[in-house]
Design a protein around this motif. Structure first.
Motif, PDB file in Angstrom:
ATOM      1  N   TRP A   1      10.681   6.696  -1.666  1.00  0.00           N
ATOM      2  CA  TRP A   1      10.039   5.892  -0.682  1.00  0.00           C
ATOM      3  C   TRP A   1      10.482   6.932   0.516  1.00  0.00           C
ATOM      4  N   ILE A   2      11.162   7.445   0.922  1.00  0.00           N
ATOM      5  CA  ILE A   2      11.601   8.535   1.977  1.00  0.00           C
ATOM      6  C   ILE A   2      10.697   9.418   1.821  1.00  0.00           C
ATOM      7  N   ALA A   3      10.560  10.178   0.687  1.00  0.00           N
ATOM      8  CA  ALA A   3       9.657  11.132   0.602  1.00  0.00           C
ATOM      9  C   ALA A   3       8.170  10.885   1.097  1.00  0.00           C
ATOM     10  N   LEU A   4       7.763   9.839   0.459  1.00  0.00           N
ATOM     11  CA  LEU A   4       6.450   9.112   0.798  1.00  0.00           C
ATOM     12  C   LEU A   4       6.365   8.688   2.066  1.00  0.00           C
ATOM     13  N   GLY A   5       7.507   8.149   2.776  1.00  0.00           N
ATOM     14  CA  GLY A   5       7.344   8.099   4.378  1.00  0.00           C
ATOM     15  C   GLY A   5       7.004   9.140   5.082  1.00  0.00           C
ATOM     16  N   VAL A   6       7.629  10.387   4.811  1.00  0.00           N
ATOM     17  CA  VAL A   6       7.534  11.834   5.396  1.00  0.00           C
ATOM     18  C   VAL A   6       6.093  12.079   5.108  1.00  0.00           C
ATOM     19  N   ARG A   7       5.318  11.820   3.931  1.00  0.00           N
ATOM     20  CA  ARG A   7       4.106  12.211   3.670  1.00  0.00           C
ATOM     21  C   ARG A   7       3.176  11.151   4.704  1.00  0.00           C
ATOM     22  N   LYS A   8       3.466  10.039   4.827  1.00  0.00           N
ATOM     23  CA  LYS A   8       2.849   9.096   5.616  1.00  0.00           C
ATOM     24  C   LYS A   8       2.722   9.723   7.110  1.00  0.00           C
ATOM     25  N   VAL A   9       3.782  10.127   7.442  1.00  0.00           N
ATOM     26  CA  VAL A   9       3.939  10.665   8.996  1.00  0.00           C
ATOM     27  C   VAL A   9       3.003  11.748   9.071  1.00  0.00           C
ATOM     28  N   VAL A  10       2.821  12.466   7.868  1.00  0.00           N
ATOM     29  CA  VAL A  10       2.065  13.783   8.005  1.00  0.00           C
ATOM     30  C   VAL A  10       0.635  13.341   8.086  1.00  0.00           C
ATOM     31  N   LEU A  11       0.148  12.275   7.353  1.00  0.00           N
ATOM     32  CA  LEU A  11      -1.048  11.875   7.191  1.00  0.00           C
ATOM     33  C   LEU A  11      -1.463  11.114   8.404  1.00  0.00           C
TER      34      LEU A  11
ATOM     35  N   ALA B   1      13.723  -0.609  -3.286  1.00  0.00           N
ATOM     36  CA  ALA B   1      15.197  -0.601  -3.692  1.00  0.00           C
ATOM     37  C   ALA B   1      15.334   0.168  -4.988  1.00  0.00           C
ATOM     38  N   ARG B   2      14.309   0.334  -6.031  1.00  0.00           N
ATOM     39  CA  ARG B   2      14.420   1.062  -7.178  1.00  0.00           C
ATOM     40  C   ARG B   2      14.033   2.641  -6.920  1.00  0.00           C
ATOM     41  N   HIS B   3      13.471   2.954  -5.875  1.00  0.00           N
ATOM     42  CA  HIS B   3      13.056   4.065  -5.683  1.00  0.00           C
ATOM     43  C   HIS B   3      13.411   4.725  -4.083  1.00  0.00           C
ATOM     44  N   PRO B   4      14.292   4.717  -3.709  1.00  0.00           N
ATOM     45  CA  PRO B   4      14.653   4.945  -2.479  1.00  0.00           C
ATOM     46  C   PRO B   4      14.419   6.257  -1.954  1.00  0.00           C
TER      47      PRO B   4
ATOM     48  N   PHE C   1       6.418   5.094  18.191  1.00  0.00           N
ATOM     49  CA  PHE C   1       6.159   3.903  17.329  1.00  0.00           C
ATOM     50  C   PHE C   1       5.129   3.991  16.203  1.00  0.00           C
ATOM     51  N   VAL C   2       4.031   4.824  16.579  1.00  0.00           N
ATOM     52  CA  VAL C   2       2.943   4.739  15.571  1.00  0.00           C
ATOM     53  C   VAL C   2       3.495   5.851  14.418  1.00  0.00           C
ATOM     54  N   THR C   3       4.570   6.497  14.695  1.00  0.00           N
ATOM     55  CA  THR C   3       5.073   7.358  13.549  1.00  0.00           C
ATOM     56  C   THR C   3       5.931   6.563  12.730  1.00  0.00           C
ATOM     57  N   LEU C   4       6.930   5.499  13.400  1.00  0.00           N
ATOM     58  CA  LEU C   4       7.715   4.707  12.675  1.00  0.00           C
ATOM     59  C   LEU C   4       6.931   3.597  11.975  1.00  0.00           C
ATOM     60  N   THR C   5       5.793   3.125  12.183  1.00  0.00           N
ATOM     61  CA  THR C   5       5.092   2.404  11.760  1.00  0.00           C
ATOM     62  C   THR C   5       4.188   2.987  10.398  1.00  0.00           C
ATOM     63  N   ALA C   6       3.982   4.233  10.505  1.00  0.00           N
ATOM     64  CA  ALA C   6       3.210   5.053   9.353  1.00  0.00           C
ATOM     65  C   ALA C   6       4.195   5.039   8.251  1.00  0.00           C
ATOM     66  N   PHE C   7       5.416   5.435   8.682  1.00  0.00           N
ATOM     67  CA  PHE C   7       6.369   5.685   7.823  1.00  0.00           C
ATOM     68  C   PHE C   7       6.673   4.431   6.836  1.00  0.00           C
TER      69      PHE C   7
ATOM     70  N   TYR D   1       0.840  -1.259   0.065  1.00  0.00           N
ATOM     71  CA  TYR D   1       0.068   0.153   0.114  1.00  0.00           C
ATOM     72  C   TYR D   1       0.772   1.235  -0.018  1.00  0.00           C
ATOM     73  N   GLY D   2       1.908   1.138   0.715  1.00  0.00           N
ATOM     74  CA  GLY D   2       2.970   2.420   0.991  1.00  0.00           C
ATOM     75  C   GLY D   2       4.091   2.413  -0.042  1.00  0.00           C
ATOM     76  N   ALA D   3       4.165   1.370  -1.053  1.00  0.00           N
ATOM     77  CA  ALA D   3       5.418   1.504  -1.734  1.00  0.00           C
ATOM     78  C   ALA D   3       5.178   0.876  -3.284  1.00  0.00           C
ATOM     79  N   ASN D   4       4.644   1.942  -4.048  1.00  0.00           N
ATOM     80  CA  ASN D   4       4.205   1.338  -5.370  1.00  0.00           C
ATOM     81  C   ASN D   4       3.941   2.953  -6.126  1.00  0.00           C
ATOM     82  N   ASP D   5       3.798   2.599  -7.404  1.00  0.00           N
ATOM     83  CA  ASP D   5       3.755   3.902  -8.046  1.00  0.00           C
ATOM     84  C   ASP D   5       2.436   4.556  -7.888  1.00  0.00           C
ATOM     85  N   ARG D   6       1.478   3.913  -7.546  1.00  0.00           N
ATOM     86  CA  ARG D   6       0.128   4.661  -7.094  1.00  0.00           C
ATOM     87  C   ARG D   6      -0.049   5.049  -5.834  1.00  0.00           C
ATOM     88  N   ALA D   7       0.886   4.770  -4.918  1.00  0.00           N
ATOM     89  CA  ALA D   7       0.690   5.155  -3.570  1.00  0.00           C
ATOM     90  C   ALA D   7       0.726   6.333  -3.031  1.00  0.00           C
TER      91      ALA D   7
END
Length: 449
Positions: free
Chosen positions: A318-328, A312-315, A402-408, A261-267
């Motif tokens: 993925w990090i930028a998306l992780g920051v967005r997940k934390v905000v969300l 692995a192909r979009h590190p 823990f919640v923040t890391l899990t969301a990331f 859900y959190g690691a694909n082109d449509r995520a």
């Protein structure tokens, strides 16, 4: 003298006005419990919610388990979601019958337990009665958690379990028996929320940093009792999964999908609708959605592989998306009223007003809660005195972190911050009490019982 003994022997200074009455009067805590239980019970009776989404799945599985069919779906053994909450619902149905009475009573008891555990945990950390009572009232009046108690979602019961485990681990940190009980409770919580498997080690590290009488030696002594007891609870279910499904599945098979859900082109960082749509078939997993039950083990492996390959192909992405997940995950708090909105479409306008009120309430809790943690944070590198008294408060940050890391790693669905809220509410209560004391010209004693 250790922290718990200091809490017992210290006495609050005399106060005047409403704050003094709120801090010392014996009727305050019973009144807070009555408010918390009364509001949740009133909503359950006056506005019963129809099971939906995850809740409907849980109720269906629980009903089958109560009839002796085991944990299955479509006539096949399943481990798609953790077994713990459906099993607890099934037990409530066996006691109270197939009606929603048992599940609602279970949630109501869990909500009361959360409040009681907040009181106990606050005392263990040195939060005085004023801060604990403010926090208790904040929890009692929290609109989203009032609404959650009326829906068959796992959040209330699983949060009560993990709070109980953490509380017992802090209170019994010097005794092997206490650590074993904490591990057993963490095991039960893991069977409801698989990610809890990784929480105890982080909590133990935080205890080593924040509790002077624990330290790194305490951490080393606690590791085995806690985790062996946790394994004793989870391992039988893992063995069942291996026997029934032919694979090593510690808790559930939905980890691959959750990661994807959190690691694909449509995520988007949040949940998005893709099941039962052409998007599912376009993922390249090669398994139609209609076969997701019977091929769930294979599905889990393929989604994990797809997600890891994408990371692995979009590190950087993925990090930028992780920051967005934390905000969300922290941006809003409307999911608690979702069940009421869906059950009463004619009340959409009033529910929307309630959601706005709840959001403002939530933002206030975040403001004071994170401010409290920020005030306590310098105690990690400062010396003695007040800094030492504030250091245990930082344990309230374990679950938010823990919640923040899990969301990331996974997704930033807003309901995932539920288990962090009782801890943040305690931090908010502590901070508000400090401000009230300072306003009265007497800051000393905020952290004392």
């Amino acid at each position: 003298m250790d922290m718990a003994a200091a809490n017992v022997t210290a006495r609050p200074q005399a106060r005047h006005g409403w704050a003094g009455t709120f801090e010392t009067a014996r009727w305050v805590m019973p009144a807070i419990f009555a408010i918390a239980i009364g509001l949740r019970l009133a909503l359950m009776l006056l506005m019963p919610q129809q099971p939906m989404s995850d809740g409907l799945w849980y109720m269906d599985r629980a009903g089958e388990m109560a009839r002796g069919l085991g944990f299955q779906e479509q006539g096949r053994p399943t481990a798609f979601w953790p077994v713990g909450y459906p099993a607890a619902l099934a037990a409530s149905m066996i006691v109270a019958g197939p009606s929603p009475l048992g599940p609602l009573a279970l949630n109501l008891a869990a909500a009361a337990a959360i409040l009681a555990l907040m009181v106990r945990f606050g005392a263990l950390l040195g939060i005085g009665p004023l801060g604990v009572r403010i926090a208790g009232l904040l929890y009692a009046l929290y609109p989203a958690h009032i609404a959650y108690a009326g829906a068959p979602f796992s959040e209330t019961v699983s949060t009560a379990l993990v709070m109980a485990a953490f509380t017992v681990m802090v209170a019994g940190r010097a005794r092997a028996g206490g650590l074993v009980v904490a591990g057993l409770l963490f095991g039960a919580a893991t069977l409801m929320r698989a990610q809890i498997l990784f929480f105890p080690i982080g909590a133990l590290i935080a205890m080593a940093l924040c509790l002077r009488d624990f330290g790194w030696r305490g951490l080393l002594r606690a590791l085995l009792p806690v985790h062996l007891a946790l394994a004793a609870v989870v391992l039988p279910w893992t063995i069942r999964n291996s026997a029934e499904m032919g694979a090593f599945i510690p808790v559930s098979t939905n980890g691959g999908i959750a990661l994807y859900y959190g690691a694909n082109d449509r995520a988007t960082g949040d949940w998005y609708e893709w099941e039962r749509t052409p998007i599912w078939d376009a993922t390249g997993v090669g398994i139609p959605y209609r076969e997701h039950v019977q091929r769930q083990v294979e599905l889990d492996r393929r989604f994990k592989a797809l997600a890891r390959d994408w990371i692995a192909r979009h590190p950087r992405q993925w990090i930028a998306l992780g920051v967005r997940k934390v905000v969300l995950v922290w941006r809003k708090d409307t999911d608690g009223l979702w069940g009421i909105d869906a059950s009463y479409p004619g009340l959409r306008g009033r529910v929307a007003i309630a959601q706005v009120g709840n959001q403002l309430y939530y933002l206030g809790v975040l403001l004071f809660g994170f401010a409290g943690l920020a005030v306590a944070l310098p105690s990690l590198w400062r010396g003695r005195g007040g800094a030492d008294e504030r250091r245990p408060i930082l344990l309230l940050g374990c679950m938010p972190a823990f919640v923040t890391l899990t969301a990331f790693v996974f997704t930033g669905q807003v309901r995932y911050h539920y288990p962090a809220m009782p801890f943040l509410i305690l931090a908010a209560g502590w901070m508000i009490a400090r401000l009230l004391r300072r306003g009265q010209g007497s800051e000393r004693g905020v952290e004392r019982m």
